[in-house]
Design an enzyme around this catalytic site. Structure first.
Site, mmCIF file in Angstrom:
data_model
loop_
_atom_site.group_PDB
_atom_site.id
_atom_site.type_symbol
_atom_site.label_atom_id
_atom_site.label_comp_id
_atom_site.label_asym_id
_atom_site.label_seq_id
_atom_site.Cartn_x
_atom_site.Cartn_y
_atom_site.Cartn_z
ATOM 1 N N VAL A 194 0.807 -1.231 0.000
ATOM 2 C CA VAL A 194 0.000 0.000 0.000
ATOM 3 C C VAL A 194 0.835 1.274 0.000
ATOM 4 C CG1 VAL A 194 -2.037 -1.062 1.063
ATOM 5 C CG2 VAL A 194 -0.310 0.022 2.530
ATOM 6 N N ASN A 199 -7.624 -0.880 4.900
ATOM 7 C CA ASN A 199 -7.512 -1.598 6.168
ATOM 8 C C ASN A 199 -6.071 -1.946 6.551
ATOM 9 O OD1 ASN A 199 -8.501 -3.621 8.322
ATOM 10 N ND2 ASN A 199 -7.321 -4.904 6.900
ATOM 11 N N SER A 206 -8.381 4.217 14.692
ATOM 12 C CA SER A 206 -8.209 3.412 15.912
ATOM 13 C C SER A 206 -8.559 4.259 17.123
ATOM 14 C CB SER A 206 -6.736 2.976 16.014
ATOM 15 O OG SER A 206 -6.462 2.449 17.298
ATOM 16 N N TYR A 209 2.478 5.063 15.980
ATOM 17 C CA TYR A 209 1.209 4.442 15.577
ATOM 18 C C TYR A 209 0.041 5.377 15.891
ATOM 19 C CZ TYR A 209 -2.627 1.041 15.318
ATOM 20 O OH TYR A 209 -3.796 0.383 15.001
ATOM 21 N N SER A 260 -0.165 8.147 13.567
ATOM 22 C CA SER A 260 -0.660 7.737 12.242
ATOM 23 C C SER A 260 -2.177 7.577 12.246
ATOM 24 C CB SER A 260 0.023 6.437 11.790
ATOM 25 O OG SER A 260 -0.502 5.295 12.466
ATOM 26 N N LYS A 261 -2.736 7.043 13.336
ATOM 27 C CA LYS A 261 -4.184 6.801 13.352
ATOM 28 C C LYS A 261 -4.962 8.102 13.564
ATOM 29 C CE LYS A 261 -4.119 2.478 12.332
ATOM 30 N NZ LYS A 261 -4.682 2.005 11.062
ATOM 31 N N ILE A 314 -9.019 -5.480 19.382
ATOM 32 C CA ILE A 314 -9.734 -6.492 18.601
ATOM 33 C C ILE A 314 -8.834 -7.711 18.482
ATOM 34 C CG2 ILE A 314 -10.897 -6.988 16.410
ATOM 35 C CD1 ILE A 314 -12.194 -4.666 18.023
HETATM 36 N N1 LIG Z 1 -6.430 -5.313 16.072
HETATM 37 C C1 LIG Z 1 -6.708 -4.200 16.716
HETATM 38 O O1 LIG Z 1 -6.919 -4.211 17.939
HETATM 39 C C2 LIG Z 1 -6.833 -2.885 15.971
HETATM 40 C C3 LIG Z 1 -7.341 -1.789 16.671
HETATM 41 C C4 LIG Z 1 -7.494 -0.570 16.015
HETATM 42 C C5 LIG Z 1 -7.147 -0.452 14.687
HETATM 43 N N2 LIG Z 1 -6.637 -1.523 14.037
HETATM 44 C C6 LIG Z 1 -6.301 -1.334 12.615
HETATM 45 O O2 LIG Z 1 -7.106 -2.208 11.832
HETATM 46 C C7 LIG Z 1 -6.386 -2.613 10.662
HETATM 47 C C8 LIG Z 1 -6.349 -4.135 10.590
HETATM 48 O O3 LIG Z 1 -5.708 -4.617 11.770
HETATM 49 P P1 LIG Z 1 -5.571 -6.165 12.141
HETATM 50 O O4 LIG Z 1 -5.624 -6.229 13.607
HETATM 51 O O5 LIG Z 1 -6.481 -6.976 11.314
HETATM 52 O O6 LIG Z 1 -4.047 -6.384 11.699
HETATM 53 P P2 LIG Z 1 -3.255 -7.656 11.143
HETATM 54 O O7 LIG Z 1 -1.830 -7.385 11.466
HETATM 55 O O8 LIG Z 1 -3.862 -8.922 11.599
HETATM 56 O O9 LIG Z 1 -3.485 -7.531 9.568
HETATM 57 C C9 LIG Z 1 -2.922 -6.475 8.835
HETATM 58 C C10 LIG Z 1 -2.742 -6.918 7.400
HETATM 59 O O10 LIG Z 1 -2.160 -5.810 6.682
HETATM 60 C C11 LIG Z 1 -1.158 -6.337 5.825
HETATM 61 N N3 LIG Z 1 -0.163 -5.304 5.506
HETATM 62 C C12 LIG Z 1 0.770 -4.770 6.340
HETATM 63 N N4 LIG Z 1 1.533 -3.900 5.656
HETATM 64 C C13 LIG Z 1 1.068 -3.871 4.389
HETATM 65 C C14 LIG Z 1 1.443 -3.171 3.214
HETATM 66 N N5 LIG Z 1 2.489 -2.319 3.199
HETATM 67 N N6 LIG Z 1 0.729 -3.366 2.088
HETATM 68 C C15 LIG Z 1 -0.305 -4.239 2.074
HETATM 69 N N7 LIG Z 1 -0.690 -4.949 3.138
HETATM 70 C C16 LIG Z 1 -0.015 -4.762 4.281
HETATM 71 C C17 LIG Z 1 -0.549 -7.494 6.609
HETATM 72 O O11 LIG Z 1 0.162 -8.390 5.759
HETATM 73 C C18 LIG Z 1 -1.782 -8.109 7.254
HETATM 74 O O12 LIG Z 1 -2.358 -9.111 6.442
HETATM 75 C C19 LIG Z 1 -5.013 -1.944 10.780
HETATM 76 O O13 LIG Z 1 -5.024 -0.734 10.070
HETATM 77 C C20 LIG Z 1 -4.874 -1.675 12.268
HETATM 78 O O14 LIG Z 1 -3.983 -0.630 12.555
HETATM 79 C C21 LIG Z 1 -6.464 -2.734 14.648
#
Ligand SMILES: NC(=O)c1ccc[n+]([C@@H]2O[C@H](COP(=O)([O-])OP(=O)(O)OC[C@H]3O[C@@H](n4cnc5c(N)ncnc54)[C@H](O)[C@@H]3O)[C@@H](O)[C@H]2O)c1
Length: 274
Positions: A90, A116, A166, A179, A182-183, A212
């Site tokens: 991305v 995402n 987030s 982080y 960024s959010k 999550i």
């Molecule tokens: N899990 C949480 O508690 C939480 C809370 C708030 C926000 N978020 C946000 O939600 C989103 C999804 O989080 P998640 O928990 O499913 O994370 P995760 O780490 O399980 O999945 C993230 C995915 O993004 C992909 N990715 C990373 N860098 C990339 C790049 N440069 N290009 C393309 N793909 C890339 C990874 O390979 C992975 O499959 C993220 O933006 C995260 O910051 C997560």
């Protein structure tokens, strides 16, 4: 059993709200190889939405797409959407354009774009290296901007973009300065995008999840002290499931939200208030 007496419980029940306008539409989801992105892809396909899932981990993305399709077939889901796997970093604007073109080639339309993909590095402010700051801003912020640009260029009027912000946009934690920054930027960028893309009839909103249950937060679940500490800041006293973020996502994509733009929905068990 109440949520408070069973904090380890993760509620994976599927959202049953009906959105009859969604089947046949087409969504691009970045970071869809695992976690919330994979859950969103499965949930949308279950409802007849076609998905182009993009991830930097192309192999895992292909496996995930196959697994989703196989699971829906095994369950006998009627007229599921098709899930197509694509490779994308991305941080490269051109690759977003290719992802959009892939949606148009495969399905002839593009209705939804879910920015995402994200990374969650840990480093104290005094230690964080310039490359770490650049990486998190490139993936989490520029990645969202490039995705929105590609979506805006290729989407028809009536499209919807959803960005992953987030609770970290409004609640800071030690070691997560880059982080959180960024959010917060994603939340602000969502508002700017909504103001500009309204001219094209495209809505732009954000989701702001709390803890999550994904790989990104697995370390919290595996460390009882970290889990207890995390749950101290969640009024609902449990961590959330990707399926619980999917419900608000569906709403934002649906016609029920057709007058909603530039908004971030917190899906955090109330933790932004603690
Ligand atoms: N899990 C949480 O508690 C939480 C809370 C708030 C926000 N978020 C946000 O939600 C989103 C999804 O989080 P998640 O928990 O499913 O994370 P995760 O780490 O399980 O999945 C993230 C995915 O993004 C992909 N990715 C990373 N860098 C990339 C790049 N440069 N290009 C393309 N793909 C890339 C990874 O390979 C992975 O499959 C993220 O933006 C995260 O910051 C997560």
């Amino acid at each position: 059993m109440t949520e408070q007496s069973n904090p380890g419980r993760v509620n994976r029940e599927l959202v049953t709200a009906a959105y009859p306008e969604l089947p046949g539409k087409v969504a691009v989801i970045t970071g869809a190889a695992r976690g919330m992105g994979a859950s969103f892809a499965a949930g949308l396909a279950r409802r007849g939405v076609h998905v182009v899932g993009g991830d930097i981990n192309a192999e895992q993305m292909a496996d995930t797409a196959r697994e989703i399709q196989a699971a829906l077939a095994a369950e006998g889901v009627t007229a599921p959407g098709r899930v197509v796997a694509a490779a994308i970093d991305v941080t490269d604007a051109d690759q977003h354009d290719q992802l959009a073109r892939r949606a148009l080639t495969e399905f002839g339309r593009l209705d939804f774009w879910i920015n995402n993909a994200g990374i969650f590095p840990f480093a104290l402010i005094e230690d964080i290296a310039p490359e770490q700051i650049s990486a998190v801003l490139e993936v989490n912020v520029s990645g969202v901007l490039y995705g929105a640009q590609a979506a805006a260029r290729h989407m028809a009027e009536g499209g919807a973009i959803v960005n992953m912000s987030s609770v970290s946009a409004v609640r800071v934690r030690k070691g997560r300065g880059a982080y959180c920054t960024s959010k917060a930027a994603v939340a602000h960028l969502t508002e700017s995008l909504a103001v500009e893309l309204g001219d094209k009839g495209i809505r732009v909103n954000a989701l702001a999840p709390g803890y999550i249950d994904t790989e990104m937060t697995r370390w919290v679940r595996e460390d009882p002290i970290a889990l207890a500490h995390a749950l101290d800041s969640v009024p609902l006293h449990r961590i959330g499931a990707p399926e619980e973020v999917f419900g608000p996502l569906l709403f934002l994509l649906s016609d029920s939200a057709r007058y909603v733009t530039g908004h971030a929905i917190a899906v955090d068990g109330g933790s932004r208030h603690v």
